[in-house]
Design a protein around this motif. Structure first.
Motif, PDB file in Angstrom:
ATOM      1  N   GLN A  26      38.102  53.447  53.865  1.00 28.61           N
ATOM      2  CA  GLN A  26      38.394  54.527  52.926  1.00 28.61           C
ATOM      3  C   GLN A  26      37.178  55.408  52.682  1.00 28.61           C
ATOM      4  N   LYS A  27      36.024  54.796  52.663  1.00 27.03           N
ATOM      5  CA  LYS A  27      34.798  55.573  52.452  1.00 27.03           C
ATOM      6  C   LYS A  27      34.424  56.355  53.706  1.00 27.03           C
ATOM      7  N   GLY A  84      40.304  48.425  45.586  1.00 29.97           N
ATOM      8  CA  GLY A  84      40.128  49.191  46.807  1.00 29.97           C
ATOM      9  C   GLY A  84      41.299  50.089  47.140  1.00 29.97           C
ATOM     10  N   LYS A 140      37.772  49.055  52.045  1.00 35.70           N
ATOM     11  CA  LYS A 140      36.910  49.979  51.306  1.00 35.70           C
ATOM     12  C   LYS A 140      36.013  50.768  52.254  1.00 35.70           C
TER      13      LYS A 140
END
Length: 362
Positions: free
Chosen positions: A72-73, A208, A69
């Protein structure tokens, strides 16, 4: 062209039919149904280790899902860099994303092989001569399969023999529906339950990863619906394979998941016991060579503040009273009345305020 698949599948089916045909009779449909079911169990038994690896791979992916996560962020606007970082993270944790697809991929050849072998029993040679063999089955085995009936329906029949799937004859056979439709419904329900049970283990990963969430929806709803619709084109024997395959998968998932959960819990308990055994008991002296336990942060801060207090108290004793900031204050100037008292004594060694013997009293 796919004889390397058809011959092994035919051989396993032939072996199990010989076993159950000895008990129930070669022409009995029960012997054929059990042979198909145990062919399924044999294939799934061969793929047991890859399945366990798949479950462990899924567990590892759940463990580092928070890190995924973050990646990805962090790289939301750079998909290429995001994919590179995710692959790097997967390599560090020893996870292969394709490992979770391996059991499903290995089932496809078995499904294709069994579909063709079962349909080939009823395919007649092009020259019109009677069928004498079907891979490992001789003419007696072919005749046994053709005449085996379950509730009055041949196990090689389907509601519709679609030529696309290798069927011959075409047309709708509604007399097969009373036997085929219940099997189609049961196979669809078991497909949904199997996918649902597997999806419960991947909740963290699915949150996620949008692709994983989409695949879960496909396996939970689209695939069962496909079995319900396209099951009309499968012969009875192939529906039995699908039903037994999903029943085995559901049972196997429950057993493997329970076992892995127990292993994880045992590892946690073992790690806790190891930490407790290494930690010194209250009031006990550490053993020679044993490293002292690290002091917790609050205790360290408390000892540091106590040291500061002790040093400040010592400075107060040695120095004059300081300000709240511990800076030494400048000595105050004596007042007018005190200045006379602090004058040096007279040459006679007497204080100014002391009356001498030769001095008259006023």
């Amino acid at each position: 062209m796919l004889d390397f698949i058809y011959y092994p599948v035919s051989f396993i089916l032939w072996c199990w039919h010989k076993v159950f045909g000895f008990v129930f009779g070669d022409n009995n449909a029960i012997a054929w149904i059990l042979a198909i079911m145990f062919l399924t169990f044999t294939v799934r038994g061969i793929m047991f280790k890859p399945f366990v690896k798949q479950v462990r791979s899924m567990k590892k992916m759940q463990d580092f899902a928070p890190e995924l996560k973050k990646i990805q962020k962090k790289y939301a606007n750079d998909k290429q860099r995001q994919a590179q970082e995710m692959q790097k993270l997967q390599r560090e944790h020893g996870v292969n994303p394709l490992g979770s697809c391996l059991p499903m991929v290995l089932q496809i050849p078995a499904f294709i092989g069994l579909n063709w072998v079962l349909r080939a029993f009823s395919i007649q040679p092009k020259d019109g001569s009677p069928k004498t063999n079907n891979y490992f089955f001789d003419q007696a085995g072919v005749d046994s399969y053709i005449h085996a009936k379950l509730f009055g329906v041949n196990i090689g029949d389907a509601i519709h023999h679609a030529s696309v799937l290798g069927g011959t004859g075409g047309g709708w056979n509604w007399n097969v529906a009373p036997v085929a439709i219940p099997l189609m419904i049961l196979a669809s329900i078991l497909t949904h339950l199997t996918a649902r049970h597997s999806a419960q283990r991947q909740t963290v990963t699915a949150q996620g990863n949008p692709q994983t969430a989409m695949m879960q929806k496909l396996t939970m709803y689209i695939f069962p619906l496909g079995v319900l619709v396209f099951g009309a084109f499968f012969p009875i024997g192939l529906l039995v394979y699908w039903l037994s395959n999903n029943g085995w998968t559901l049972m196997q998932q429950r057993l493997v998941y329970t076992r892995i959960d127990k292993e994880e819990e045992a590892k946690k308990v073992e790690a806790k016991e190891k930490r407790d055994s290494l930690a010194p008991k209250p009031g006990a002296k550490p053993k020679p060579g044993q490293k002292p336990a690290q002091q917790s942060k609050p205790a360290a801060e408390e000892s540091e503040s106590a040291t500061d207090d002790a040093s400040s108290n010592g400075s107060k004793r040695n120095a004059k009273a300081g300000s709240p900031h511990r800076f030494a204050q400048q000595p105050q100037r004596p007042r007018a009345g005190q200045a006379q008292q602090r004058k040096k004594p007279a040459s006679g060694g007497k204080n100014p305020g002391q009356k001498g013997s030769g001095q008259k009293r006023r």
